[in-house]
Design an enzyme around this catalytic site. Structure first.
Site, PDB file in Angstrom:
ATOM      1  N   SER A 105       0.681  -0.925   0.002  1.00 19.15           N
ATOM      2  CA  SER A 105      -0.090   0.450  -0.444  1.00 19.15           C
ATOM      3  C   SER A 105       1.303   1.373  -0.113  1.00 19.15           C
ATOM      4  O   SER A 105       1.624   0.890   0.326  1.00 19.15           O
ATOM      5  CB  SER A 105      -0.726   0.081   0.982  1.00 19.15           C
ATOM      6  N   TYR A 155      -1.616  -1.344   9.948  1.00 16.14           N
ATOM      7  CA  TYR A 155      -2.292  -1.375   9.001  1.00 16.14           C
ATOM      8  C   TYR A 155      -0.421  -1.605   8.033  1.00 16.14           C
ATOM      9  O   TYR A 155      -0.559  -1.810   7.787  1.00 16.14           O
ATOM     10  CB  TYR A 155      -2.946  -0.495   8.188  1.00 16.14           C
TER      11      TYR A 155
END
Length: 330
Positions: free
Chosen positions: A207, A220
């Site tokens: 990401s 995350y």
């Protein structure tokens, strides 16, 4: 598996684990609740939602597809919605035999039907990437059905938007088990099939949040950094055997991972129009899932035979510019 939802019901827990990354939108901070509740922080009152939306720059294309993956076996985790779903359809359109997994069986069967109705070949297999036996069974079934694995897109993932002191140990562990351990398990069971063939390509969804953290994104970002580390090490380990591995770092993408449920299409389009210039310096808009899917196909193709161990950012220029505006309440 694919990616997330706003409440803590059991159904929503499945959705969080099955949105694609379906992993991935690229930013935990841009989850459903933060997008819905962030209008005020972004300076977007009712007037902003009443403005005319400009073109996003993403248009459907009727170009003839070259069958770059004709007859090849492609495996995808997190393929029931979002980026994973778009990638499954794109690979099938270019001739691949696609085996994909996710926890939401109804959505999985729907995607399978859509691909087959369009003349492609796909098989949905229900599997949870956190569970060793299910990942192994999924990988082996795809390899058996389609004669090996030429390409793997390890895409499944979930978000985790809480400050560290507010996150439970169980929540932390679930993010790591899905996003990092899930990628490890997929690689672990994909590699033996590729070693037999002495070739293969693996793409893992990291990401842009791995490079541009948010205050509430510790879990995350840590998980997506772990994906990058695994890719680098595995690229060194298996490159001499003809296997390439790369990490894809998408930016915020218009998928169920970020879109609040129930918002009308017209209002969502206007919100995206206002959000883009404030958050993405380069292209000033969110990505579309199909755009990220095209990046996946490019990396998986023979066009990049010398690329391995790389982290490829596809975020419209957001990490190249200023810090993303953080909506309140996230």
């Amino acid at each position: 598996m694919d990616t997330d939802a706003p409440t803590a019901t059991s159904a929503d827990a499945d959705a969080r684990a099955d949105a694609g990354t379906d992993t991935d939108t690229g930013s935990t901070a841009m989850g459903r609740r933060s997008l819905l509740g962030g209008a005020a922080a972004l300076g977007l009152g009712s007037a902003a939602f009443g403005t005319t939306a400009h073109a996003t720059g993403t248009r459907s294309r009727s170009r003839t597809k070259a069958a770059r993956f004709q007859g090849k076996s492609v495996l995808i985790t997190g393929g029931t919605s979002g980026i994973g779903r778009a990638a499954a359809k794109a690979f099938a359109l270019e001739g691949a035999h696609v085996g994909f997994c996710g926890r939401r069986a109804e959505l999985g069967r729907q995607v399978e039907r859509e691909i087959r109705d369009a003349g492609g070949e796909a098989t949905y297999i229900e599997a949870d990437v956190r569970l060793d036996t299910q990942v192994r069974g999924f990988v082996d079934r795809v390899a058996s059905r389609y004669g090996g694995i030429d390409v793997a897109f390890n895409n499944a993932g979930i978000g985790g938007g809480k400050l560290p002191h507010e996150m439970s140990v169980e929540e932390w562990d679930d993010v790591q088990a899905t996003n990092a351990r899930g990628v490890f398990l997929a690689i672990k069971y994909e590699i033996p099939h590729m070693l037999k063939a002495q070739r293969g390509v693996i793409i893992c969804t990291s990401s842009s949040a791995a490079e541009q953290a948010r205050p509430n994104g510790a879990a995350y970002t840590a998980s997506k950094r772990a994906v990058q580390g695994m890719v680098k090490a595995a690229a060194l380990a298996y490159g001499p055997k003809g296997i390439r591995l790369n990490a894809l770092l998408p930016g915020t993408t218009d998928t169920p991972f970020v879109r609040p449920p129930g918002i009308p299409d017209a209002d969502w389009a206007k919100y995206k129009q206002a959000w883009g210039p404030l958050n993405v310096d380069g292209l000033e808009r969110m990505a579309e899932a199909e755009e990220i899917a095209r990046a996946v196909l490019g990396l998986a193709s023979d066009d990049f035979p010398y690329m391995t161990g790389a982290s490829i950012t596809v975020d419209g220029g957001s990490t190249a510019g200023r810090k993303m505006i953080q909506p309140s309440g996230t």
